[in-house]
Write a protein that holds these residues in place. Structure first.
Motif, PDB file in Angstrom:
ATOM      1  N   LEU A   1       1.707   3.148  -3.385  1.00 34.39           N
ATOM      2  CA  LEU A   1       0.743   3.972  -4.111  1.00 34.39           C
ATOM      3  C   LEU A   1       1.129   5.444  -4.101  1.00 34.39           C
ATOM      4  O   LEU A   1       0.658   6.227  -4.932  1.00 34.39           O
ATOM      5  CB  LEU A   1      -0.652   3.799  -3.498  1.00 34.39           C
ATOM      6  N   GLN A   2       1.982   5.834  -3.168  1.00 39.35           N
ATOM      7  CA  GLN A   2       2.395   7.237  -3.070  1.00 39.35           C
ATOM      8  C   GLN A   2       3.479   7.590  -4.082  1.00 39.35           C
ATOM      9  O   GLN A   2       3.765   8.760  -4.294  1.00 39.35           O
ATOM     10  CB  GLN A   2       2.906   7.523  -1.661  1.00 39.35           C
ATOM     11  N   THR A   3       4.088   6.589  -4.691  1.00 40.71           N
ATOM     12  CA  THR A   3       5.142   6.824  -5.683  1.00 40.71           C
ATOM     13  C   THR A   3       4.669   6.299  -7.028  1.00 40.71           C
ATOM     14  O   THR A   3       4.812   5.121  -7.338  1.00 40.71           O
ATOM     15  CB  THR A   3       6.451   6.122  -5.266  1.00 40.71           C
TER      16      THR A   3
ATOM     17  N   SER B   1       0.818  -1.219   0.000  1.00 39.69           N
ATOM     18  CA  SER B   1       0.000   0.000   0.000  1.00 39.69           C
ATOM     19  C   SER B   1       0.848   1.265   0.000  1.00 39.69           C
ATOM     20  O   SER B   1       0.453   2.287  -0.565  1.00 39.69           O
ATOM     21  CB  SER B   1      -0.935  -0.005   1.212  1.00 39.69           C
ATOM     22  N   GLY B   2       2.043   1.210   0.607  1.00 42.77           N
ATOM     23  CA  GLY B   2       2.899   2.385   0.622  1.00 42.77           C
ATOM     24  C   GLY B   2       3.420   2.770  -0.746  1.00 42.77           C
ATOM     25  O   GLY B   2       3.839   3.917  -0.955  1.00 42.77           O
TER      26      GLY B   2
END
Length: 378
Positions: free
Chosen positions: A187-189, A184-185
């Motif tokens: 998705l920020q990149t 899920s982390g």
């Protein structure tokens, strides 16, 4: 195939895996000294076909030997010929016992009467059960990750999933659908997200997930053979090098951005305490099972940035593959048990009988000598 033939093929398979990994490591070393050392896409194809040939060779040799192929050369007959030529310094009885050790082992193993064989049966059974339980536990964990993830996008039968419980992107599949699981982390990149998805989709094109399933299916039968784990280790490393090269060599693909993405993914995985170790059978962007074995990341970056050879070497790779497959089948024939009695084996059996008769005739003569009597030839 009866039980004796299956056991014979199984022993041949383990011997071939051990011999094959030696040939492969020697070939890898030789290629590393040449201009083809960084052509990992072709090396991966060569490795996969070589493993398939090694697995199929003992069963094909057992079916064809004596039926289609008559009077095939045999290692046992070659050794007998060397013994009759005087090149082996041991008694005929001991030499025959050495040649028949495998056949005696197979017979005792199938009968299962001695305590040693029963212990071996128990160890093999316990190891197979443990391997199955380990795979079942990993599959259950993998199923939990897939079930807890939510769908980001569907591309045909490929589903992009986002999970809060994993720190490493990976690919796997079911009977019908294929899955790319993203942390899920990530998705920020957005840039890394596109590169990672492209990487995992490339694994599907190379059939890497299916090959991982094959290794998991073989593990309960080959768990005790170090050569099997060496093959799997080589396959896992080679598939990452080949996948990186295939992506970077695409037209318009940013090699620098991809290498930076790999560095960030390795850093995140190594710092994470939970969710960084992959469950089998999966193929991940970063595999911690190999991350601590030498400079894996460095080798991946070198492979990804290697300059592609301009000349066409497809014919050369095909010739090398044909040579390796021929060598595998020829070795499988050589280590087969003799189909019938050859002239040399009959001569060896005659010498053994003469040795036994001489030993029996000499024993009573020595027993009849009076106590303290010393016989001298002088």
């Amino acid at each position: 195939m009866n039980a004796d033939a299956v056991l014979n093929a199984y022993i041949d398979l383990n011997l071939l895996l051990a011999a094959g990994v030696t040939v492969w490591l020697a070939l890898r070393w030789a290629l590393s000294k040449s201009a083809l050392g960084l052509e990992f896409i072709q090396q991966q194809n060569l490795l996969n076909w070589m493993i398939a040939g090694l697995v199929a060779a003992p069963f094909a040799a057992d079916m064809l030997n004596g039926r289609v192929i008559t009077h095939a050369p045999n290692l046992s007959d070659m050794l007998v010929s060397q013994y009759l030529s005087g090149n082996v310094g041991m008694s005929a009885t001991a030499f025959e016992g050495l040649l028949g050790a495998r056949e005696a082992f197979e017979r005792d193993f199938l009968l299962g009467q001695s305590p040693l064989v029963l212990t071996l049966w128990a160890l093999l059974g316990a190891g197979a059960v443990f391997s199955l339980l380990f795979t079942a536990r990993a599959a259950s964990k993998l199923r939990g990750i897939l079930k807890g993830a939510y769908v980001l996008r569907k591309i045909g039968r490929v589903q992009l999933l986002v999970s809060d419980t994993t720190r490493v992107a990976f690919a796997t599949r079911g009977l019908r659908n294929r899955y790319v699981v993203l942390p899920s982390g990530m998705l920020q990149t957005g840039a890394d997200l596109r590169l990672v998805v492209a990487h995992e989709l490339q694994h599907f094109r190379h059939r890497d997930v299916e090959i991982e399933f094959v290794f998991e299916a073989l593990r309960p039968f080959l768990f005790w053979n170090p050569a099997f784990f060496m093959w799997r280790q080589e396959t896992r490393a080679m598939r990452e090098y080949a996948c990186d090269q295939a992506l970077v060599r695409r037209h318009g693909f940013d090699a620098r951005a991809y290498c930076e993405c790999l560095i960030r993914a390795c850093e995140t995985a190594l710092k994470a305490r939970r969710g960084a170790h992959l469950s089998t059978p999966t193929v991940g962007l970063v595999d911690l099972r190999n991350a601590r074995r030498g400079a894996t990341l460095k080798r991946r970056i070198v492979a990804a940035t290697a300059t592609r050879r301009a000349d066409n070497t497809r014919v050369g790779w095909l010739m090398l593959l044909a040579a390796l497959l021929t060598l595998s089948f020829a070795t499988a024939l050589l280590i087969q048990r003799p189909a019938d009695w050859s002239h040399d084996r009959l001569m060896l059996s005659t010498i053994v009988n003469l040795e036994r008769m001489a030993a029996r005739n000499a024993a009573p003569a020595q027993a009849d000598l009076p106590a303290g009597f010393v016989f001298s030839a002088y």
